[in-house]
Design a protein around this motif. Structure first.
Motif, mmCIF file in Angstrom:
data_model
loop_
_atom_site.group_PDB
_atom_site.id
_atom_site.type_symbol
_atom_site.label_atom_id
_atom_site.label_comp_id
_atom_site.label_asym_id
_atom_site.label_seq_id
_atom_site.Cartn_x
_atom_site.Cartn_y
_atom_site.Cartn_z
ATOM 1 N N ARG A 179 -1.858 22.445 39.799
ATOM 2 C CA ARG A 179 -2.412 22.067 41.104
ATOM 3 C C ARG A 179 -3.798 21.450 40.955
ATOM 4 N NH1 ARG A 179 -6.070 23.097 44.453
ATOM 5 N NH2 ARG A 179 -6.874 24.873 43.338
ATOM 6 N N ARG A 180 -4.663 22.104 40.204
ATOM 7 C CA ARG A 180 -6.030 21.596 40.004
ATOM 8 C C ARG A 180 -6.014 20.215 39.345
ATOM 9 N NH1 ARG A 180 -7.065 26.833 38.182
ATOM 10 N NH2 ARG A 180 -7.124 26.073 36.052
ATOM 11 N N LYS A 181 -5.166 20.055 38.356
ATOM 12 C CA LYS A 181 -5.102 18.788 37.619
ATOM 13 C C LYS A 181 -4.595 17.670 38.533
ATOM 14 C CE LYS A 181 -5.972 18.605 33.759
ATOM 15 N NZ LYS A 181 -7.128 18.238 32.942
ATOM 16 N N ILE A 182 -3.543 17.932 39.300
ATOM 17 C CA ILE A 182 -3.000 16.921 40.208
ATOM 18 C C ILE A 182 -4.035 16.566 41.272
ATOM 19 C CG2 ILE A 182 -1.289 16.492 42.013
ATOM 20 C CD1 ILE A 182 0.708 18.102 40.308
ATOM 21 N N ARG A 183 -4.658 17.555 41.866
ATOM 22 C CA ARG A 183 -5.670 17.303 42.889
ATOM 23 C C ARG A 183 -6.844 16.510 42.311
ATOM 24 N NH1 ARG A 183 -2.994 17.428 47.357
ATOM 25 N NH2 ARG A 183 -2.115 19.425 47.849
ATOM 26 N N GLY A 184 -7.213 16.808 41.070
ATOM 27 C CA GLY A 184 -8.295 16.072 40.415
ATOM 28 C C GLY A 184 -7.949 14.609 40.201
ATOM 29 N N ILE A 185 -6.700 14.343 39.926
ATOM 30 C CA ILE A 185 -6.261 12.970 39.687
ATOM 31 C C ILE A 185 -6.074 12.216 40.999
ATOM 32 C CG2 ILE A 185 -4.338 11.549 38.839
ATOM 33 C CD1 ILE A 185 -3.937 13.754 36.655
ATOM 34 N N LEU A 186 -5.433 12.849 41.967
ATOM 35 C CA LEU A 186 -5.121 12.163 43.223
ATOM 36 C C LEU A 186 -6.259 12.227 44.233
ATOM 37 C CD1 LEU A 186 -1.388 13.178 43.754
ATOM 38 C CD2 LEU A 186 -2.306 11.079 42.753
ATOM 39 N N GLY A 187 -7.197 13.139 44.012
ATOM 40 C CA GLY A 187 -8.343 13.240 44.905
ATOM 41 C C GLY A 187 -8.156 14.076 46.114
#
Length: 99
Positions: free
Chosen positions: A91-99
């Motif tokens: 979740r953290r990684k996806i949110r970091g990439i997609l903003g």
């Protein structure tokens, strides 16, 4: 899906490319495993970037980040997760990439 995303799955790299070509407009991020049958993650990521250079790719592998990222020197992925990883780390990684 538990994180609120629509998920498209493919059994291997060839199937992923076919699916991407059919649904490119719907895809905001590709999660690519380095080790996949028929067409590995390295080639799959390269071909996805040829199709759409702005597509963020989150690469996952049982190998360490240092071992893997060197293979992508000319075109590094948007992110990397070493297996095994938690749902929260994803979740953290996806949110970091997609903003």
């Amino acid at each position: 899906e538990l994180l609120g995303f629509t998920v498209l799955t493919a059994a291997d790299g060839h199937a992923a490319l076919d699916l991407f070509r059919e649904r490119a407009a719907d895809i905001r991020l590709a999660l690519v495993d380095l080790t996949m049958p028929r067409l590995g993650g390295e080639d799959t990521a390269r071909l996805l970037h040829q199709e759409r250079p702005d597509l963020p790719i989150l690469l996952i592998s049982g190998f360490s980040e240092e071992e893997v990222i060197s293979r992508f020197a000319s075109r590094p992925p948007a992110g990397f997760l070493e297996k095994p990883f938690s749902l929260e780390a994803l979740r953290r990684k996806i949110r970091g990439i997609l903003g």
